[in-house]
Write an enzyme that holds these catalytic residues in place. Structure first.
Site, short mmCIF file in Angstrom:
data_model
loop_
_atom_site.label_atom_id
_atom_site.label_comp_id
_atom_site.label_asym_id
_atom_site.label_seq_id
_atom_site.Cartn_x
_atom_site.Cartn_y
_atom_site.Cartn_z
N LEU A 137 8.12 19.66 -22.32
CA LEU A 137 7.61 20.04 -23.65
C LEU A 137 8.54 21.04 -24.34
O LEU A 137 9.03 21.96 -23.70
CB LEU A 137 6.22 20.68 -23.46
N HIS A 148 -6.37 38.92 -30.64
CA HIS A 148 -5.00 38.38 -30.50
C HIS A 148 -4.63 38.23 -29.02
O HIS A 148 -3.97 37.27 -28.64
CB HIS A 148 -4.00 39.27 -31.23
N ASP A 160 -6.05 30.02 -35.91
CA ASP A 160 -6.80 30.94 -36.76
C ASP A 160 -8.09 31.39 -36.08
O ASP A 160 -8.66 30.63 -35.29
CB ASP A 160 -7.12 30.24 -38.09
C1 FPP Z 1 -4.85 34.26 -36.83
O1 FPP Z 1 -6.03 34.94 -36.56
C2 FPP Z 1 -3.82 34.54 -35.86
C3 FPP Z 1 -2.67 35.23 -36.08
C4 FPP Z 1 -2.31 35.82 -37.37
C5 FPP Z 1 -1.68 35.46 -35.05
C6 FPP Z 1 -1.61 34.45 -33.96
C7 FPP Z 1 -1.29 35.18 -32.73
C8 FPP Z 1 -1.70 34.85 -31.48
C9 FPP Z 1 -2.44 33.62 -31.19
C10 FPP Z 1 -1.45 35.71 -30.31
C11 FPP Z 1 -0.05 35.96 -29.97
C12 FPP Z 1 0.83 34.78 -30.02
C13 FPP Z 1 1.77 34.51 -29.12
C14 FPP Z 1 2.69 33.38 -29.29
C15 FPP Z 1 1.89 35.34 -27.92
P1 FPP Z 1 -6.57 35.96 -37.64
O2 FPP Z 1 -6.16 37.32 -37.22
O3 FPP Z 1 -6.12 35.58 -39.01
O4 FPP Z 1 -8.12 35.74 -37.49
P2 FPP Z 1 -9.22 35.92 -38.62
O5 FPP Z 1 -8.90 34.96 -39.72
O6 FPP Z 1 -10.48 35.58 -37.90
O7 FPP Z 1 -9.15 37.36 -39.05
#
Ligand code: FPP
Length: 236
Positions: free
Chosen positions: A127, A33, A16
């Site tokens: 892994l 992201h 997150d």
């Molecule tokens: C949460 O941050 C994250 C996500 C909804 C997506 C997770 C994606 C990645 C880590 C990148 C791509 C993944 C891979 C496997 C290549 P948020 O957008 O909810 O952050 P915020 O709460 O600060 O808005």
């Protein structure tokens, strides 16, 4: 890390804070992201080095489809690009890729790339990296109930035989042990519909660090903290 320390066999992570990371820098959310994808690489490498057996990452939740179309599109493109670019590295590092969730919800090209990467890495025995994609814990339980009901209808099982172990075999995670440690970044104290069934006895670790800032040393700290916990599973 010395061999005498307790290393979790399975780590699950709610990644997150990508959006906040970008906002703090005046950047568009997708930049967060993209930086988050770099943290995925770092953390996968870290888990391999620590000899963790399974790493499950909450990469896209069932609820994430509600985000603006442009962000969803960008996340799907990023996933596809990540898989395409990183598969040689997964092979080199002996990582086996797997995925859980309603994978048929993903765009066709992302599904194809995902299956290509899963197949390419299937024989690796280091892994296991499990991506939770279009994943919802409640959906998984509903799908598990439907699968059990089908097995009863077909006469494969008697409903009197249904117990915790059998139900677990009808979940997306049927091939993996339950997580020992669940890490959530960016300080939120919630499960957010992640692995609801599987986390009954999982140790929880919440860090204020935003996901793009989560480095190998942060992973090592979480694992050390895990080593200090006493797990009693309801006993004394
Ligand atoms: C949460 O941050 C994250 C996500 C909804 C997506 C997770 C994606 C990645 C880590 C990148 C791509 C993944 C891979 C496997 C290549 P948020 O957008 O909810 O952050 P915020 O709460 O600060 O808005």
């Amino acid at each position: 890390m010395s061999a005498t320390k307790t290393v979790p066999r399975h780590i699950a992570i709610i990644m997150d804070g990508n959006g906040r990371w970008a906002k703090q820098r005046g950047l568009p959310r997708i930049k967060g992201h993209e930086e988050g994808a770099k943290a995925v690489r770092e953390c996968t490498e870290g888990c391999g080095e620590l000899k963790v057996d399974f790493l499950t990452l909450y990469a896209f939740s069932a609820e994430n489809w509600r985000r603006p179309k442009a962000e969803v599109f960008a996340l799907m493109r990023l996933l596809e690009k990540f898989l395409k670019e990183k598969t040689p590295e997964l092979l080199e590092k002996n990582v086996r890729l797997q995925a859980i969730g309603r994978l048929t919800d993903l765009p066709g090209s992302a599904q194809k790339q995902l299956h290509r990467s899963i197949e390419a890495t299937a024989k690796n025995d280091g892994l296991t990296l499990i991506l939770a994609l279009s994943y919802g814990g409640r959906d998984e339980i509903i799908d598990g109930i439907k699968s059990l009901l089908r097995a009863v209808e077909l006469g494969h099982i008697d409903k009197a035989m249904i117990d915790v172990e059998m139900f677990s075999k009808h979940l997306y995670t049927r091939y993996y042990p339950d997580p020992d440690l669940l890490i959530r970044t960016s300080g939120e104290m919630r499960l957010s519909n992640f692995l609801l069934w599987q986390t009954s006895y999982t140790e929880l670790y919440v860090t204020p660090k935003l996901w793009p800032d989560f480095k190998k040393k942060d992973l090592a700290e979480a694992v050390e903290e895990f080593g200090r916990r006493q797990r009693r599973y309801g006993g004394v």
